[in-house]
Design a protein around this motif. Structure first.
Motif, PDB file in Angstrom:
ATOM      1  N   LYS A  25       0.985  -0.934  -0.213  1.00 49.76           N
ATOM      2  CA  LYS A  25       0.176  -0.474  -0.018  1.00 49.76           C
ATOM      3  C   LYS A  25       0.449   1.100  -0.383  1.00 49.76           C
ATOM      4  O   LYS A  25       1.491   1.755   0.901  1.00 49.76           O
ATOM      5  N   SER A  26       0.779   1.989  -1.224  1.00 46.82           N
ATOM      6  CA  SER A  26       1.697   3.386  -1.045  1.00 46.82           C
ATOM      7  C   SER A  26       0.887   4.008  -1.259  1.00 46.82           C
ATOM      8  O   SER A  26      -0.932   4.378  -1.977  1.00 46.82           O
ATOM      9  N   PHE A  27       1.276   5.215  -0.621  1.00 48.24           N
ATOM     10  CA  PHE A  27      -0.286   6.137  -0.237  1.00 48.24           C
ATOM     11  C   PHE A  27       1.057   7.473  -1.755  1.00 48.24           C
ATOM     12  O   PHE A  27       2.122   7.355  -2.110  1.00 48.24           O
ATOM     13  N   GLY A  28      -0.163   8.470  -2.384  1.00 39.83           N
ATOM     14  CA  GLY A  28       1.137   9.672  -2.386  1.00 39.83           C
ATOM     15  C   GLY A  28       2.327   9.975  -2.446  1.00 39.83           C
ATOM     16  O   GLY A  28       2.197  10.228  -1.285  1.00 39.83           O
ATOM     17  N   GLY A  29       3.107  10.823  -2.993  1.00 41.49           N
ATOM     18  CA  GLY A  29       4.726  11.398  -2.376  1.00 41.49           C
ATOM     19  C   GLY A  29       5.372   9.858  -1.869  1.00 41.49           C
ATOM     20  O   GLY A  29       5.939  10.382  -0.739  1.00 41.49           O
ATOM     21  N   GLY A  30       5.013   9.115  -2.269  1.00 42.03           N
ATOM     22  CA  GLY A  30       5.568   8.406  -2.268  1.00 42.03           C
ATOM     23  C   GLY A  30       6.175   7.424  -1.224  1.00 42.03           C
ATOM     24  O   GLY A  30       7.187   6.886  -1.790  1.00 42.03           O
ATOM     25  N   ILE A  31       5.431   7.373  -0.430  1.00 40.62           N
ATOM     26  CA  ILE A  31       5.132   6.301   1.246  1.00 40.62           C
ATOM     27  C   ILE A  31       4.790   5.176   0.845  1.00 40.62           C
ATOM     28  O   ILE A  31       3.942   5.237   0.596  1.00 40.62           O
ATOM     29  N   THR A  32       4.928   4.445   1.542  1.00 39.27           N
ATOM     30  CA  THR A  32       5.461   3.364   1.387  1.00 39.27           C
ATOM     31  C   THR A  32       4.446   2.501   2.747  1.00 39.27           C
ATOM     32  O   THR A  32       5.426   2.753   3.385  1.00 39.27           O
ATOM     33  N   ALA A  33       3.694   2.545   2.628  1.00 40.42           N
ATOM     34  CA  ALA A  33       2.774   2.006   4.295  1.00 40.42           C
ATOM     35  C   ALA A  33       3.325   0.803   5.035  1.00 40.42           C
ATOM     36  O   ALA A  33       3.759   0.831   5.997  1.00 40.42           O
ATOM     37  N   VAL A  34       2.574  -0.111   4.036  1.00 41.82           N
ATOM     38  CA  VAL A  34       3.017  -1.051   3.502  1.00 41.82           C
ATOM     39  C   VAL A  34       3.090  -1.896   2.669  1.00 41.82           C
ATOM     40  O   VAL A  34       3.198  -1.625   1.322  1.00 41.82           O
ATOM     41  N   ASP A  35       4.819  -2.743   2.457  1.00 43.15           N
ATOM     42  CA  ASP A  35       5.523  -3.245   1.840  1.00 43.15           C
ATOM     43  C   ASP A  35       5.770  -4.905   1.914  1.00 43.15           C
ATOM     44  O   ASP A  35       6.045  -5.440   2.088  1.00 43.15           O
ATOM     45  N   ARG A  36       5.296  -5.115   0.362  1.00 41.53           N
ATOM     46  CA  ARG A  36       5.319  -6.690   0.096  1.00 41.53           C
ATOM     47  C   ARG A  36       4.760  -7.117   1.241  1.00 41.53           C
ATOM     48  O   ARG A  36       5.969  -7.948   1.532  1.00 41.53           O
TER      49      ARG A  36
END
Lengths: 290, 360, 284
Positions: free
Chosen positions: B13-24
């Motif tokens: 789950k990534s949000f705008g601005g290149g922030i990945t909250a949950v990564d694979r």
């Protein structure tokens, strides 16, 4: 907060100027109007005088106001205002809702766009509508290009209602925005999570929880609509008269000030009635705890 | 795992601005499990929970609930229910109406609603307060309403977002027991999100520790504590001494490594020769001696600080080259406390089996 | 609704901001709100007298409006009235705000109610009440006989009356955020009541005062209804002038003059909003 007795000198210095101003140029004028509403034009030498009055003669002006002719106009003022208010609500709710859920960096701009027309002179905005909708206005010109019209879009009840919605919409959006923005979004999430559809969530959770904002908005739009005279004067036809126009005529053309004063007070009572309704609703929704 | 009720496959789950909250992230949660997502704030645990509930959707990946990929199914069509951190008990409805809400909107018949609401209220001991409005209730009672409201739907999975964080300490202990009891009674899978390791360790049967969007380790509480796989897990769960070391050579099932300023240690592990590793030892596994002990691992140092906690004392010992070790000492006798004083030279020793060698 | 609509990747069920129908609604509402105003502005630059078809860009209408003495006189009157009324309204509003913020006194609720009355009662009622008052008290005759700009006195009085309660609301909402310990600290350090007001409270109030003043200025400049009733036969303000012109029909000169007024109010409003936005640094 200090008790005024602790520092009476400062208290009076601060309090007297605005209080005296308000008394002199607001309360006393209203008193004049109140007295006038119970007065009649004086009869001098068998002639009704133009500017002499017999003060405090009785309720004749109020009795005249319940004549079917004026009752019809009052009734019309109320339903036109109510319809305009309802339309404002229907349009403003999704707008306010949308602004609340818009990305944060867009919010100030969207709010500004909603509020800005409110700051532009009412008369100019109404004039702009006339230029757009008159028989030889832009809308009819465009329709003419495709071989339609021209349509008479002004000088009827529809034009008055449209004008009122156009002019007072910001009043509806702002209180709605304020309550929706404060609404804890987890209530909506909880509702969806419990199996309610988006529509059920809106009806059963969002609307009840934003009721204070809806009521504020309705009152804020309904009151000025009820007392309006510019919009029906400029956009309405001969029979689109609202109570404000009748009052204006008594003070300008007809020169019957006592009757105009009585009508003004009836309008004010209606306003206070609407405010009292809002007060009752806020008392009731205190139990809701929003 | 074939009996998994929730199967998270490669979810990002990534949000705008290149922030990945949950990564694979990939996780399997079994039927009837009490599963905890544990991690510091911002580690992505709440986002993961919200994706299971449908309140957020992944950028990519699959979320299989009860055998069906529901990654993009709206929340109202999922067999999951959530207890919100703020409880989100509807303020304009009574307790009863709150609990009945989820049944009413899905068209459950009236007499069934009444029966199920009655049962649910009984289960959370709120029958007496059925006609109250939420603003006349305490935080603990509101939480029970939130629980009843979710459980009455008989979800396949109950999601709890930091359920105890808004309660005071005493109530929190009671609620922990209550939640465990409830989970056993209803036999539903519970997934709880928490940042509090005590909460996770005491309630959950399995815990996923998350950091910066990815799962560090999934294991039982005891396993996590005694066999952490990474420095992060060792450090996050309980207190730990992390000692940097370099692997010198492999001797059978042991490695011989060197700690700067202290010397050689032989530990059970398979390590790459030459690699930098961390040796993790829990403070309660360390012992203090005034004479040189015979243990294989011993370090000499000076007592820097003693903090008295009643049942235990925490002693900080400074060894050579800036290495600092925390030791928990049980205050076994009424006199003397930890038995050491500031500035006193002491030996710290522990057995090689109590050390964990961490490569990550 | 058996076949539930699926969500899009990365989009939550409450991400209404991304819904197409909402975007369409926004665009159409803003179009309806702004199209008339924007066409009004655009056609103030049109060469065509009838103002319906676009025939070319020109400033002629502005020149004509500028050379229209009665229009310029009305605009001057409006600006003078707004300027003077703003000064009075700001002072009175600030005093009322300080009073309500600082003191507890008997019947305070009732007093606040009275202070809010000019805001809530219909404009037309206030207009006719003031008309009646001015005529019956002889003030109307007095002001009408005065030379310019004193003959605007009655309009200025009316404008101050409906503006200052608005100023009071704005200033008071600013004062609510004031940390009264600052005042106590000032007194503790030896400042007198007056010095404390001047050097601690007043600087804090300043953004509220400026926002309130700009609000009063736009309210006064925009007012038609109350001015319509309280102005003497010889004194015309800009909105009243526009009203008499509009009744006769649409002309590009009105567009030009209106555009000028729109620009003035929009600039004042945007300024006021900038100042009213709570500064992020001065919490507590």
């Amino acid at each position: 907060m200090d008790n005024w007795k602790q520092n009476p000198r400062v208290f009076w210095t601060l309090g007297l100027p605005p209080s005296i101003w308000l008394l002199l140029f607001f309360i006393i004028p209203l008193g004049f109007l109140f007295v006038m509403s119970f007065s009649d034009k004086a009869v001098i030498d068998g002639q009704i005088s133009i500017n002499e009055y017999d003060y405090l003669t009785g309720f004749s002006n109020y009795i005249r106001a319940v004549d079917p002719l004026y009752l019809t106009i009052m009734w019309k003022s109320i339903w036109i205002s109510a319809l305009a208010t309802a339309l404002c609500l229907v349009v403003a709710y999704p707008i306010a809702f949308g602004i609340c859920f818009a990305p944060n960096r867009w919010k100030p701009l969207l709010l500004l766009l909603v509020v800005l027309p409110f700051w532009i002179n009412l008369l100019i905005r109404t004039y702009a509508l006339i230029a757009v909708f008159r028989t030889r206005g832009y809308v009819n010109e465009v329709l003419g290009l495709v071989g339609l019209g021209p349509f008479e879009m002004l000088y009827n009840d529809f034009a008055v209602i449209f004008g009122l919605v156009y002019v007072y919409m910001p009043f509806m959006v702002l209180p709605l925005y304020a309550t929706i923005e404060r609404l804890d979004k987890s209530f909506l999430e909880a509702s969806l999570d419990l199996g309610a559809s988006q529509f059920q969530t809106f009806l059963r959770v969002t609307v009840p929880l934003t009721m204070p904002g809806i009521i504020s908005g309705v009152i804020l739009v309904f009151i000025p609509c009820l007392g309006t005279f510019l919009t029906p004067e400029l956009l309405g036809g001969a029979n689109a008269i609202m109570i404000g126009n009748v009052i204006e005529r008594q003070f300008k053309a007809a020169n019957d000030w006592p009757f105009g004063a009585a009508l003004s007070f009836l309008l004010m009572y209606a306003t206070f009635g609407a405010l009292a309704l809002r007060y009752l609703f806020t008392l009731r929704s205190k139990g809701v705890g929003v | 795992m074939s009996d998994a009720i929730v199967s998270i496959r490669n979810v990002t789950k990534s949000f705008g601005g290149g922030i990945t909250a949950v990564d694979r992230v990939s996780l399997d949660i079994a039927q009837n499990e009490f599963f905890a997502l544990l991690g510091p704030s911002g580690c992505g645990k709440t986002t993961l929970l919200r994706m299971i509930s449908g309140l957020e959707t992944p950028t990519s990946g699959q979320i299989i609930i009860a055998g069906e990929d529901m990654a993009f199914t709206p929340p109202n069509k999922r067999p999951t229910n959530m207890v919100f951190q703020s409880y989100a008990v509807f303020p304009h409805m009574t307790v009863e109406q709150n609990v009945a809400y989820g049944l009413k909107v899905t068209g459950v018949p009236g007499d069934e609603i009444r029966r199920r609401v009655g049962e649910a209220l009984e289960m959370v001991k709120l029958t007496q307060l059925a006609t109250r409005k939420p603003d006349q209730m305490s935080g603990g009672q509101r939480q029970r309403v939130a629980l009843a409201r979710a459980l009455v739907k008989r979800p396949k999975v109950l999601l709890l977002d930091e359920p105890l964080s808004a309660l005071d300490a005493k109530l929190r202990d009671d609620m922990r027991l209550e939640l465990t009891r409830l989970q056993e009674t209803v036999g539903i899978t519970f997934i709880i999100v928490t940042h509090d390791q005590d909460e996770a360790l005491s309630m959950a049967s399995r815990i996923a520790v998350m950091d910066r969007g990815s799962v560090q380790q999934v294991a039982s509480p005891a396993e996590l504590y005694e066999h952490p796989r990474t420095r992060f897990v060792a450090d996050f769960i309980g207190k730990v001494n992390l000692i940097d070391a370099r692997v010198h050579r492999q001797i059978g099932r042991k490695i011989d490594c060197e700690v700067r300023g202290v010397g050689r240690m032989e530990l059970l592990s398979d390590g790459l020769v030459g690699a930098q590793v961390a040796i993790a030892v829990r403070p309660e596994k360390l012992k203090i001696a005034s004479q040189e002990p015979s243990s294989a691992i011993r370090v000499m140092g000076k007592v820097r600080h003693v903090a008295y906690f009643g049942d235990t004392s925490h002693v900080v010992i400074e060894a050579a080259d800036g290495l600092s070790l925390s030791v928990n000492v049980q205050n076994e006798s009424r006199h003397g406390g930890s038995g050491v004083e500031r500035g006193q030279p002491v030996w710290v020793h522990w057995s090689p089996e109590d050390s964990i060698v961490l490569t990550e | 609704m058996r076949s539930a609509a699926k969500l899009k990747p990365g989009q939550g069920p409450l991400d209404y901001g991304n819904r197409t129908w909402l975007k369409v609604l926004f665009v159409s509402i803003f179009f309806i709100l702004y199209a008339p105003i924007l066409t009004l502005i655009a056609f103030s630059f049109n060469t065509d007298r009838r103002g319906i078809v676009w025939r070319g860009f020109t400033f002629d209408n502005y020149v004509k409006a500028w050379n229209n003495d009665s229009l310029i006189e009305a605009l001057t009157n409006s600006l003078v009235i707004a300027f003077v009324a703003t000064i009075f309204a700001t002072i009175l509003g600030a005093l009322a705000a300080l009073l309500l913020w600082r003191f507890r006194f008997p019947m305070k609720g009732g007093y606040e109610g009275f202070m809010a009355l000019p805001i809530v009662i219909p404009e037309i009622c206030m207009g006719v009440a003031l008309l009646l008052f001015f005529v019956n008290s002889g003030m109307m005759g007095f002001f009408v006989s005065m030379p310019w700009p004193l003959n605007l006195g009655n309009i200025i009085i009316a404008h101050v009356t409906f503006c200052f309660p608005f100023v009071a609301v704005v200033v008071r909402s600013r004062l609510v955020g004031f940390n009264r310990q600052l005042e106590e600290a000032s007194r503790d350090l030896g400042a007198s009541e007056w010095q404390t007001f001047w050097s601690v409270i007043l600087p804090y109030m300043k953004p509220g005062l400026i926002a309130g003043a700009l609000l009063a200025f736009t309210l006064s400049l925009d007012d038609f209804v109350i001015t319509f009733f309280t102005s003497g036969p010889e004194t015309v303000t800009f909105p009243v002038k526009v009203y008499s012109l509009v009744r006769r029909g649409v002309s590009p000169e009105i567009n030009a003059a209106s555009t000028v007024l729109i620009v003035i109010t929009v600039v004042a409003t945007v300024l006021a909003m900038k100042l009213q936005a709570p500064p992020k640094a001065d919490k507590g």
